[in-house]
Design a protein around this motif. Structure first.
Motif, PDB file in Angstrom:
ATOM      1  N   LYS A   1      24.814  63.449  15.202  1.00  0.00           N
ATOM      2  CA  LYS A   1      26.139  63.119  14.660  1.00  0.00           C
ATOM      3  C   LYS A   1      27.144  62.876  15.784  1.00  0.00           C
ATOM      4  N   PHE A   2      27.100  63.736  16.798  1.00  0.00           N
ATOM      5  CA  PHE A   2      28.029  63.596  17.917  1.00  0.00           C
ATOM      6  C   PHE A   2      27.790  62.288  18.667  1.00  0.00           C
ATOM      7  N   VAL A   3      26.541  62.016  18.996  1.00  0.00           N
ATOM      8  CA  VAL A   3      26.214  60.795  19.740  1.00  0.00           C
ATOM      9  C   VAL A   3      26.511  59.555  18.890  1.00  0.00           C
ATOM     10  N   SER A   4      26.242  59.613  17.597  1.00  0.00           N
ATOM     11  CA  SER A   4      26.559  58.482  16.708  1.00  0.00           C
ATOM     12  C   SER A   4      28.051  58.195  16.697  1.00  0.00           C
ATOM     13  N   SER A   5      28.862  59.250  16.709  1.00  0.00           N
ATOM     14  CA  SER A   5      30.309  59.038  16.724  1.00  0.00           C
ATOM     15  C   SER A   5      30.746  58.379  18.041  1.00  0.00           C
ATOM     16  N   LEU A   6      30.085  58.736  19.139  1.00  0.00           N
ATOM     17  CA  LEU A   6      30.403  58.095  20.422  1.00  0.00           C
ATOM     18  C   LEU A   6      29.942  56.648  20.449  1.00  0.00           C
ATOM     19  N   GLU A   7      28.781  56.382  19.841  1.00  0.00           N
ATOM     20  CA  GLU A   7      28.265  55.008  19.789  1.00  0.00           C
ATOM     21  C   GLU A   7      29.235  54.081  19.069  1.00  0.00           C
ATOM     22  N   LYS A   8      29.922  54.597  18.048  1.00  0.00           N
ATOM     23  CA  LYS A   8      30.883  53.793  17.284  1.00  0.00           C
ATOM     24  C   LYS A   8      32.153  53.521  18.076  1.00  0.00           C
ATOM     25  N   ARG A   9      32.451  54.395  19.032  1.00  0.00           N
ATOM     26  CA  ARG A   9      33.697  54.270  19.798  1.00  0.00           C
ATOM     27  C   ARG A   9      33.529  53.457  21.074  1.00  0.00           C
ATOM     28  N   SER A  10      32.328  53.429  21.621  1.00  0.00           N
ATOM     29  CA  SER A  10      32.146  52.778  22.920  1.00  0.00           C
ATOM     30  C   SER A  10      30.789  52.084  22.988  1.00  0.00           C
ATOM     31  N   ALA A  11      30.806  50.879  23.501  1.00  0.00           N
ATOM     32  CA  ALA A  11      29.567  50.109  23.647  1.00  0.00           C
ATOM     33  C   ALA A  11      28.629  50.756  24.664  1.00  0.00           C
ATOM     34  N   VAL A  12      29.183  51.539  25.581  1.00  0.00           N
ATOM     35  CA  VAL A  12      28.348  52.211  26.589  1.00  0.00           C
ATOM     36  C   VAL A  12      27.331  53.116  25.904  1.00  0.00           C
ATOM     37  N   PHE A  13      27.779  53.867  24.900  1.00  0.00           N
ATOM     38  CA  PHE A  13      26.898  54.805  24.218  1.00  0.00           C
ATOM     39  C   PHE A  13      26.002  54.128  23.188  1.00  0.00           C
ATOM     40  N   ALA A  14      26.266  52.864  22.907  1.00  0.00           N
ATOM     41  CA  ALA A  14      25.409  52.127  21.981  1.00  0.00           C
ATOM     42  C   ALA A  14      24.069  51.788  22.645  1.00  0.00           C
TER      43      ALA A  14
END
Length: 141
Positions: A27-40
């Motif tokens: 859940k935490f990483v998914s929320s970061l993926e939505k905020r930044s392309a780096v984490f995608a």
């Protein structure tokens, strides 16, 4: 008796702990993926997941595991529960177990977070955990 103590510890503590830890990390990483392309990027998000697991997850998991295992071992053997035994095991074996975990689990969990579908990650971890418990059994004696 020892095997039954490990089975109880795994079923009551380890399995649920890993389930909720992996769910929280996802859940935490998914929320970061939505905020930044780096984490995608799948590699970056997998490395972040491993980092969280190996810092926060391990530092919470192992001390509690020693207490849970000691509790079930005392019940199975019909002895009164002595928290001092768990504390002594943590002092004697805690760092060795944690360091061995850091030697093995970063790679295993990278594979897990990178290639295993989210709904199968706990199962994958539990299969590896069978072998890990053999190691723990040799250390927690």
């Amino acid at each position: 008796r020892r095997t039954f103590s490990f089975a109880l510890s795994g079923g009551v503590y380890a399995g649920p702990f890993v389930h909720f830890l992996f769910t929280g990390i996802s859940k935490f990483v998914s929320s970061l993926e939505k905020r930044s392309a780096v984490f995608a990027d799948r590699t970056i998000s997998s490395l972040l997941s491993v980092s969280i697991d190996q810092t926060l997850g391990s530092s919470l998991y192992f001390p509690l595991y020693f207490f849970v295992f000691n509790f079930f071992e005392s019940i199975v053997n019909g002895n009164p529960h002595d928290i001092g035994v768990a504390i002594e095991r943590i002092r004697n074996e805690g760092w060795a177990v944690l360091i061995m975990s850091w030697r093995i689990y970063p790679f295993i969990n990278y594979v897990n977070f990178r290639y295993v579908p989210a709904d199968l990650r706990v199962l994958f971890s539990n299969v590896i955990g069978v072998f890990w418990n053999c190691f723990l059994c040799s250390r927690i004696s």
